[in-house]
Design an enzyme around this catalytic site. Structure first.
Site: not given
Ligand code: BJW
Length: 227
Positions: A84, A87, A102
């Site tokens: 996801q 980088d 992403h």
């Molecule tokens: C460590 C550590 C160490 C720390 N060792 N671990 C209501 C219900 C359900 C879904 C939706 C809803 N309303 C809207 C939606 C859909 C929406 C969504 O999911 N929203 C939710 C917030 C509710 N999703 C979308 O819109 C997506 N598109 C979509 O669904 O299209 C329709 C579709 C339909 C059918 C099939 C397919 C698609 C698009 C989502 C786009 C996300 N974009 C981002 C930005 C990208 C650009 C950028 O980088 O800025 O992506 S948002 C952001 O979150 C980024 C990340 O990739 C993503 C996930 O974050 P991640 O990687 O999990 O990071 P963190 O910070 O949350 O967590 C870090 C973790 O690491 C933690 O757990 C720590 O504990 C751990 N950690 N240090 C090991 N050393």
């Protein structure tokens, strides 16, 4: 199949999204990370990603990225890595069969001619598209909320055919990635979550390993390949 999130890059010095000093700290998600934001304030969004590109200068892969390269070199074509993260640390480490679901920080998209291409530096209002020459139509080639993640067919194929699914360093709150564990599990894969802390999805995994990715992923890979 391995899915990675921001946590795998944390020990390389890139902040996660939802941590205390998260990537959105001081900014509203709606202003910089949604499809609507690009239409409302394209330059605000471009500024945010200019800063992101500048902010990772000199950053290097850590032991967790390297362990996944070792795993791929042992397993070969049967290994797939879906990240996801935008980088470039997985490819810098040497991962080959890699999907950036992403998008990528060093890729730019033109809304006039629909091309995407490698881009370094800052996007400014006057920066023309390298392909069609138009100004005012560039945006980061990243998937924002409300947009479709990339290569979903390939990802769903891998999820339904893998025998092991490992999610590393992702909070499991953003869909569709948050639902991958359920798909893989339903198709019979063993599922492992590797994370520094419990997540909202922990209950979905068959096995959990808690600790920093640099140590836990290295140990897990050695266990999988029998070293
Ligand atoms: C460590 C550590 C160490 C720390 N060792 N671990 C209501 C219900 C359900 C879904 C939706 C809803 N309303 C809207 C939606 C859909 C929406 C969504 O999911 N929203 C939710 C917030 C509710 N999703 C979308 O819109 C997506 N598109 C979509 O669904 O299209 C329709 C579709 C339909 C059918 C099939 C397919 C698609 C698009 C989502 C786009 C996300 N974009 C981002 C930005 C990208 C650009 C950028 O980088 O800025 O992506 S948002 C952001 O979150 C980024 C990340 O990739 C993503 C996930 O974050 P991640 O990687 O999990 O990071 P963190 O910070 O949350 O967590 C870090 C973790 O690491 C933690 O757990 C720590 O504990 C751990 N950690 N240090 C090991 N050393």
């Amino acid at each position: 199949m391995v899915l990675t999130g921001a946590g795998i890059s944390a020990e390389s010095g890139i902040p996660t999204f939802r941590g205390p000093d998260g990537l959105w700290h001081g900014r509203r998600v709606e202003d910089v990370a949604t499809a609507e934001a690009v239409y409302r304030d394209r330059w605000g969004v471009n500024e945010f990603f200019n800063e992101r590109r500048n902010g990772i200068e000199g950053v290097k892969p850590n032991a967790a990225h390297e362990a996944l390269v070792k795993l791929e070199s042992k397993i070969g074509n049967n290994f797939i890595l879906v990240t996801q993260n935008i980088d470039p640390l997985h490819e810098m480490a040497g991962s080959k069969n890699l999907i950036h679901m992403h998008g990528e920080l060093f890729s730019i998209q033109c809304d006039n001619c629909n091309s995407t291409y490698f881009f370094q530096g800052d996007v400014k209002k006057e920066t023309p598209c390298e392909k069609c020459g138009k100004t005012g139509s560039l945006r980061p080639d990243v998937v924002l909320f409300g947009e479709m993640p990339k290569m979903m067919d390939e990802i769903l194929y891998a999820l339904s055919n893998c025998d092991l699914f490992v999610a590393i360093g992702t909070s499991g709150v953003v869909y569709p990635a948050a639902g991958f564990v359920d798909v893989a599990g339903r198709y019979g894969a063993h599922t492992i979550e590797v994370n520094a802390a419990d997540t909202e999805r922990s209950y979905s995994f068959a096995e959990r390993i808690t600790g920093p990715a640099s140590i836990t992923v290295t140990e897990l890979v050695d266990k999988i390949i029998g070293e």
